[in-house]
Design a protein around this motif. Structure first.
Motif, PDB file in Angstrom:
ATOM      1  N   ASN A   9       0.692   1.839  -0.117  1.00 50.44           N
ATOM      2  CA  ASN A   9       0.376   0.440   0.108  1.00 50.44           C
ATOM      3  C   ASN A   9       0.840   0.097   1.531  1.00 50.44           C
ATOM      4  O   ASN A   9       2.022  -0.106   1.770  1.00 50.44           O
ATOM      5  N   ARG A  10      -0.092   0.068   2.462  1.00 53.58           N
ATOM      6  CA  ARG A  10       0.253  -0.178   3.863  1.00 53.58           C
ATOM      7  C   ARG A  10       0.654  -1.643   4.111  1.00 53.58           C
ATOM      8  O   ARG A  10       1.467  -1.925   4.982  1.00 53.58           O
ATOM      9  N   THR A  11       0.092  -2.558   3.337  1.00 53.97           N
ATOM     10  CA  THR A  11       0.414  -3.972   3.507  1.00 53.97           C
ATOM     11  C   THR A  11       1.883  -4.248   3.205  1.00 53.97           C
ATOM     12  O   THR A  11       2.578  -4.885   3.980  1.00 53.97           O
ATOM     13  N   GLU A  12       2.343  -3.769   2.067  1.00 55.94           N
ATOM     14  CA  GLU A  12       3.735  -3.989   1.649  1.00 55.94           C
ATOM     15  C   GLU A  12       4.674  -2.892   2.159  1.00 55.94           C
ATOM     16  O   GLU A  12       5.878  -2.970   1.967  1.00 55.94           O
ATOM     17  N   GLN A  13       4.127  -1.866   2.760  1.00 56.62           N
ATOM     18  CA  GLN A  13       4.874  -0.737   3.332  1.00 56.62           C
ATOM     19  C   GLN A  13       5.723   0.003   2.295  1.00 56.62           C
ATOM     20  O   GLN A  13       6.929   0.132   2.426  1.00 56.62           O
ATOM     21  N   THR A  29      10.159   3.587   0.980  1.00 57.86           N
ATOM     22  CA  THR A  29       9.893   2.558   1.971  1.00 57.86           C
ATOM     23  C   THR A  29      10.724   2.850   3.211  1.00 57.86           C
ATOM     24  O   THR A  29      11.823   3.394   3.095  1.00 57.86           O
ATOM     25  N   GLN A  59       1.250  -5.870  -6.495  1.00 54.78           N
ATOM     26  CA  GLN A  59       2.045  -7.099  -6.336  1.00 54.78           C
ATOM     27  C   GLN A  59       3.260  -7.113  -7.254  1.00 54.78           C
ATOM     28  O   GLN A  59       4.276  -7.716  -6.932  1.00 54.78           O
ATOM     29  N   ARG A  62       6.522  -5.876  -5.703  1.00 55.39           N
ATOM     30  CA  ARG A  62       7.183  -6.661  -4.654  1.00 55.39           C
ATOM     31  C   ARG A  62       8.634  -7.005  -4.982  1.00 55.39           C
ATOM     32  O   ARG A  62       9.514  -6.877  -4.126  1.00 55.39           O
TER      33      ARG A  62
END
Length: 80
Positions: A9-13, A29, A59, A62
């Protein structure tokens, strides 16, 4: 230890994967400790249910990721 990422997941790294020798699942991460110029990947063990959930619903990962970044979850290992 070797690591095999199966979800990125590149958005949330973060990445989800499996450590092939033990079969343990993880979230990794990048973390830059303090004023360090070097970033390290930290690996946090996941139970099977969380591993499956985070793949289906990134999500949902997160809150766990935030706990990891705060230092509330002990890493499996840190690799430069």
């Amino acid at each position: 230890m070797t690591y095999h990422d199966v979800f990125i997941n590149r958005t949330e790294q973060f990445c989800l994967g499996i450590e092939p020798e033990s079969g343990r699942t993880y979230m990794s991460t990048p973390i830059r400790p303090g004023r360090s110029l070097v970033e390290f990947d930290h690996y946090f063990e996941l139970d099977a249910a969380s591993f499956e959930l985070f793949q289906r619903d990134p999500q949902a990962a997160r809150a766990f990721l935030e706990r990891c970044l705060k230092g509330d979850v002990a890493p499996m290992v840190a690799c430069p």
